[in-house]
Design an enzyme around this catalytic site. Structure first.
Site, short mmCIF file in Angstrom:
data_model
loop_
_atom_site.label_atom_id
_atom_site.label_comp_id
_atom_site.label_asym_id
_atom_site.label_seq_id
_atom_site.Cartn_x
_atom_site.Cartn_y
_atom_site.Cartn_z
N ASP A 18 1.94 -6.80 2.23
CA ASP A 18 1.32 -6.59 2.72
C ASP A 18 1.64 -4.96 4.01
O ASP A 18 1.15 -4.41 4.53
CB ASP A 18 0.33 -7.17 3.91
CG ASP A 18 -1.02 -6.26 3.71
OD1 ASP A 18 -1.45 -5.52 2.77
OD2 ASP A 18 -1.92 -6.88 4.10
N HIS A 46 0.60 -1.23 -0.24
CA HIS A 46 0.54 0.03 0.14
C HIS A 46 1.05 1.41 -0.01
O HIS A 46 1.68 1.49 0.70
CB HIS A 46 -0.63 -0.21 0.68
CG HIS A 46 -1.80 -1.15 0.94
ND1 HIS A 46 -2.69 -1.53 0.67
CD2 HIS A 46 -1.82 -2.63 2.36
CE1 HIS A 46 -4.14 -2.26 0.81
NE2 HIS A 46 -2.46 -3.09 1.30
#
Ligand SMILES: [Zn+2]
Ligand SMILES: [Zn+2]
Length: 428
Positions: free
Chosen positions: A309, A66
């Protein structure tokens, strides 16, 4: 400009393993040479890099990151994320679409690619949203985004709750030959939970999330992959039930792949300190039995990929009561050292680890990152020996939310090269 990298052990699983010299011409690998081959090591436009003691591998890829830009630049920007990736040894990352605005159209995709190009760190492969605004109701402009450069679609951060919409998305993506990255989570089973359902949650009075919240959706999307023939890639698999389902699906020839993250094979819910939200992520840290199942899944090939992640958050979003704090931890700068522990503990060979951090991620995205003449010179150099302690104050990421501060690790990224240029390390 030509560069010769010599002295390293070159490890490209299934292709090369040995002491080789890599000749790079501009952005491209020109030749893979034996040390005995005579090279013109002089001349003004020729640089020799002595990488003795290092392992040179195909560019590592983190397919689940992200980057927070556009919209949440206070947590991370594309530039800081791409720099953190390079520092972690990654030549490429996949940027999840849950930015503001969501990457659900080609304008946002083009914006991300423009920022990434200017950043001169790791490459960024944007992931487009499955549905508009990741709201789960209307398919986004997937084909437009594919033409603009997305490599996959996902509504990561949330599940595609409606099974019919998921079926349509899979049919559409099968036609376009792109994978769907699935955030497998049944929100009705999560039901406000903040950590794994089990004795540690009960003891600390924190609402729990059962394994079934993940596995129920894994089961659904295996069935939808079988129905549509589409490639479903499961993100951040954390528990035994999901791994068993995926193993069985693979044996049946269903087109599924999956990833796990270093925290799921390193920590358990017993490590969660209820006052420290750096241990709060989604899915949550599971039990020791699940951690062992993750390691087994990596070892037997059920789990194809290790991805971080990477989920940067500000201090303000984490310095809250456990159940009110944001989910997620940073991972780009700790993923490789934590994953090398699997090799040190004899769970994986180094070759197998490189499969999961470089070759399999590339294969899922349809990219050829073999160390072979004609390919872009995207290479990672790894120092297997250097010992250190994880120190978040030295991260180049904008955020510091990690549960690994103070952990002793051995091995790290020594240098990262993208398109023939070092973007991190001694020679950058
Ligand atoms: Zn997710
Ligand atoms: Zn994510």
């Amino acid at each position: 400009m030509r560069t010769l990298i010599k002295g390293a052990r070159v490890l490209d699983p299934g292709n090369v393993d040995g002491y080789k010299s890599i000749l790079i011409n501009g952005q491209t690998i020109e030749a893979v040479l034996d040390p005995a081959d005579v090279m013109p090591e002089n001349g003004t436009d020729f640089k020799v890099i002595d990488a003795t003691g290092l392992v040179l591998v195909p560019g590592l890829m983190d397919i689940h990151v992200h980057l927070r830009e556009p919209g949440h630049e206070y947590k991370e920007t594309i530039a800081t994320g791409a720099a953190a990736a390079a520092r972690g040894g990654f030549t490429a990352v996949c940027a999840m679409p849950n930015t503001r605005p969501v990457n659900d159209n080609s304008q946002v995709t083009a914006f991300i690619l423009g920022k990434a190009k200017a950043a001169k760190g790791a490459r960024v492969y944007p992931v487009g949203a499955v549905t508009k605004g990741s709201a789960g109701t209307q398919l986004s402009e997937i084909q437009d985004m594919q033409q603009a450069g997305i490599k996959a679609v996902s509504d990561d951060g949330r599940p595609v709750e409606n099974a019919q919409i998921m079926r349509r998305a899979l049919e559409y993506c099968r036609g376009l030959s792109i994978p769907v990255f699935v955030h497998a989570e049944d929100l009705s089973l999560v039901n406000g939970g903040a950590m794994n359902e089990g004795p540690p949650a009960t003891f600390q009075g924190i609402p729990g999330i059962p394994n079934a919240a993940e596995a129920v959706m894994v089961a659904r999307d295996i069935l939808l992959s079988r129905l549509t023939g589409a490639h479903v890639h499961f993100c951040h698999i954390s528990c035994e039930e999901s791994i068993d389902l995926i193993r069985k699906a693979k044996h049946q020839g269903i087109r599924v792949t999956c990833e796990t993250a270093p925290h799921y094979f390193t920590l358990t819910d017993a490590d969660v300190k209820g006052y420290d939200a750096c241990f709060k992520m989604n899915p949550p840290l599971r039990s020791e039995k699940d951690r062992q199942a993750v390691i087994q899944g990596l070892a037997d090939g059920t789990i194809d990929v290790i991805a971080s992640d990477h989920a940067p958050h500000s201090k303000e979003e984490k310095d809250l009561e456990f159940d009110r704090a944001a989910f997620g931890i940073v991972g780009l700068e700790t993923s490789l050292p934590l994953s090398l522990k699997l090799v040190q503990n004899n769970h994986l060979t180094l070759e197998n680890l490189i499969l999961k951090m470089a070759k399999n991620p590339a294969k899922i995205l349809g990219i050829n990152n073999d160390i072979t003449p004609g390919n872009p010179a995207d290479l990672s150099l790894i120092d297997l020996k250097e010992k250190g302690v994880i120190d978040p104050s030295r991260f180049v990421s904008k955020s510091r939310n990690t549960p690994f501060a103070g952990m002793t690790v051995q091995g790290r990224a020594a240098a990262t090269m993208v398109d023939g240029n070092f973007v991190f390390g001694l020679w950058a």
